[in-house]
Design a protein around this motif. Structure first.
Motif, PDB file in Angstrom:
ATOM      1  N   ASP A  56       0.814  -1.215   0.000  1.00  0.00           N
ATOM      2  CA  ASP A  56       0.000   0.000   0.000  1.00  0.00           C
ATOM      3  C   ASP A  56       0.849   1.268   0.000  1.00  0.00           C
ATOM      4  N   ASN A  57       2.011   1.194   0.627  1.00  0.00           N
ATOM      5  CA  ASN A  57       2.899   2.352   0.703  1.00  0.00           C
ATOM      6  C   ASN A  57       3.997   2.327  -0.367  1.00  0.00           C
ATOM      7  N   ARG A  58       3.871   1.372  -1.267  1.00  0.00           N
ATOM      8  CA  ARG A  58       4.809   1.225  -2.397  1.00  0.00           C
ATOM      9  C   ARG A  58       6.256   1.160  -1.926  1.00  0.00           C
ATOM     10  N   LEU A  59       6.491   0.298  -0.940  1.00  0.00           N
ATOM     11  CA  LEU A  59       7.813   0.135  -0.369  1.00  0.00           C
ATOM     12  C   LEU A  59       8.351  -1.251  -0.653  1.00  0.00           C
ATOM     13  N   ARG A  60       9.637  -1.321  -0.859  1.00  0.00           N
ATOM     14  CA  ARG A  60      10.323  -2.612  -0.940  1.00  0.00           C
ATOM     15  C   ARG A  60      11.071  -2.767   0.380  1.00  0.00           C
ATOM     16  N   LEU A  61      10.888  -3.897   1.002  1.00  0.00           N
ATOM     17  CA  LEU A  61      11.473  -4.120   2.320  1.00  0.00           C
ATOM     18  C   LEU A  61      12.987  -3.938   2.287  1.00  0.00           C
ATOM     19  N   ARG A  62      13.621  -4.377   1.236  1.00  0.00           N
ATOM     20  CA  ARG A  62      15.080  -4.259   1.156  1.00  0.00           C
ATOM     21  C   ARG A  62      15.536  -2.803   1.166  1.00  0.00           C
ATOM     22  N   ASN A  63      14.668  -1.888   0.738  1.00  0.00           N
ATOM     23  CA  ASN A  63      15.026  -0.474   0.701  1.00  0.00           C
ATOM     24  C   ASN A  63      14.818   0.230   2.040  1.00  0.00           C
ATOM     25  N   VAL A  64      13.948  -0.283   2.882  1.00  0.00           N
ATOM     26  CA  VAL A  64      13.647   0.385   4.157  1.00  0.00           C
ATOM     27  C   VAL A  64      14.091  -0.413   5.377  1.00  0.00           C
ATOM     28  N   TYR A  65      14.582  -1.626   5.172  1.00  0.00           N
ATOM     29  CA  TYR A  65      14.919  -2.513   6.282  1.00  0.00           C
ATOM     30  C   TYR A  65      15.866  -1.860   7.295  1.00  0.00           C
ATOM     31  N   ASP A  66      16.921  -1.230   6.822  1.00  0.00           N
ATOM     32  CA  ASP A  66      17.912  -0.649   7.731  1.00  0.00           C
ATOM     33  C   ASP A  66      17.371   0.524   8.530  1.00  0.00           C
ATOM     34  N   GLY A  67      16.297   1.152   8.059  1.00  0.00           N
ATOM     35  CA  GLY A  67      15.740   2.301   8.746  1.00  0.00           C
ATOM     36  C   GLY A  67      14.675   1.976   9.773  1.00  0.00           C
ATOM     37  N   ILE A  68      14.295   0.712   9.878  1.00  0.00           N
ATOM     38  CA  ILE A  68      13.230   0.328  10.809  1.00  0.00           C
ATOM     39  C   ILE A  68      13.838  -0.419  11.991  1.00  0.00           C
ATOM     40  N   VAL A  69      13.608   0.121  13.175  1.00  0.00           N
ATOM     41  CA  VAL A  69      14.097  -0.482  14.415  1.00  0.00           C
ATOM     42  C   VAL A  69      12.906  -0.636  15.353  1.00  0.00           C
ATOM     43  N   CYS A  70      12.723  -1.830  15.851  1.00  0.00           N
ATOM     44  CA  CYS A  70      11.601  -2.130  16.744  1.00  0.00           C
ATOM     45  C   CYS A  70      12.145  -2.492  18.126  1.00  0.00           C
ATOM     46  N   ASP A  71      11.805  -1.716  19.119  1.00  0.00           N
ATOM     47  CA  ASP A  71      12.303  -1.944  20.481  1.00  0.00           C
ATOM     48  C   ASP A  71      13.826  -2.057  20.507  1.00  0.00           C
ATOM     49  N   GLY A  72      14.499  -1.274  19.663  1.00  0.00           N
ATOM     50  CA  GLY A  72      15.948  -1.278  19.605  1.00  0.00           C
ATOM     51  C   GLY A  72      16.552  -2.418  18.809  1.00  0.00           C
ATOM     52  N   LEU A  73      15.710  -3.182  18.125  1.00  0.00           N
ATOM     53  CA  LEU A  73      16.176  -4.342  17.367  1.00  0.00           C
ATOM     54  C   LEU A  73      15.801  -4.219  15.894  1.00  0.00           C
ATOM     55  N   PRO A  74      16.647  -4.770  15.002  1.00  0.00           N
ATOM     56  CA  PRO A  74      16.249  -4.862  13.596  1.00  0.00           C
ATOM     57  C   PRO A  74      15.033  -5.795  13.463  1.00  0.00           C
ATOM     58  N   LEU A  75      14.355  -5.727  12.344  1.00  0.00           N
ATOM     59  CA  LEU A  75      13.109  -6.487  12.159  1.00  0.00           C
ATOM     60  C   LEU A  75      13.264  -7.990  12.384  1.00  0.00           C
TER      61      LEU A  75
END
Length: 123
Positions: free
Chosen positions: A50-69
């Protein structure tokens, strides 16, 4: 004098409309983290699409509770979401992530996600 008042009024009016920016990306990251924790692969996929995102392009920018996805998924035993994430990333990135070592040192060494990481790292 009128010029100074006009400039002052303009500055005040301009600053009245400026507020702390709310980043849509922050809400998107929160949604992605919650879908991973809930092991909701379909909602994760839909949100990315829906947001026209590829996970490989945003993976490094997303941190959940201080952890990578992937580590967040391991922590929450979210195998379906983790397998989806791992399949969307380049094998070299998965191999270089250090997720296996992190899992082993934090008591998650028996997680079925580790096998998926190892398999993806080999390809």
């Amino acid at each position: 004098m009128k010029a100074k008042l006009l400039i002052l009024a303009t500055v005040i009016a301009a600053t009245a409309f400026i507020s702390a920016p709310v980043k849509a990306n922050d809400q998107l990251a929160i949604s992605i983290c919650s879908y991973v924790a809930a092991d909701s692969k379909n909602n994760l996929r839909k949100t990315l699409t829906d947001n026209r995102l590829r996970l490989r392009n945003v993976y490094d920018g997303i941190v959940c509770d201080g952890l990578p996805l992937v580590r967040h998924a391991i922590k929450h035993n979210a195998a379906d979401a983790a397998n989806f994430i791992i399949s969307q990333l380049p094998g070299s990135q998965v191999a270089a992530s250090g997720d296996i070592e992190w899992a082993n040192s934090n008591g998650f060494g028996s997680s079925p996600i580790i096998a998926a990481i190892q398999e993806r790292s080999a390809s």
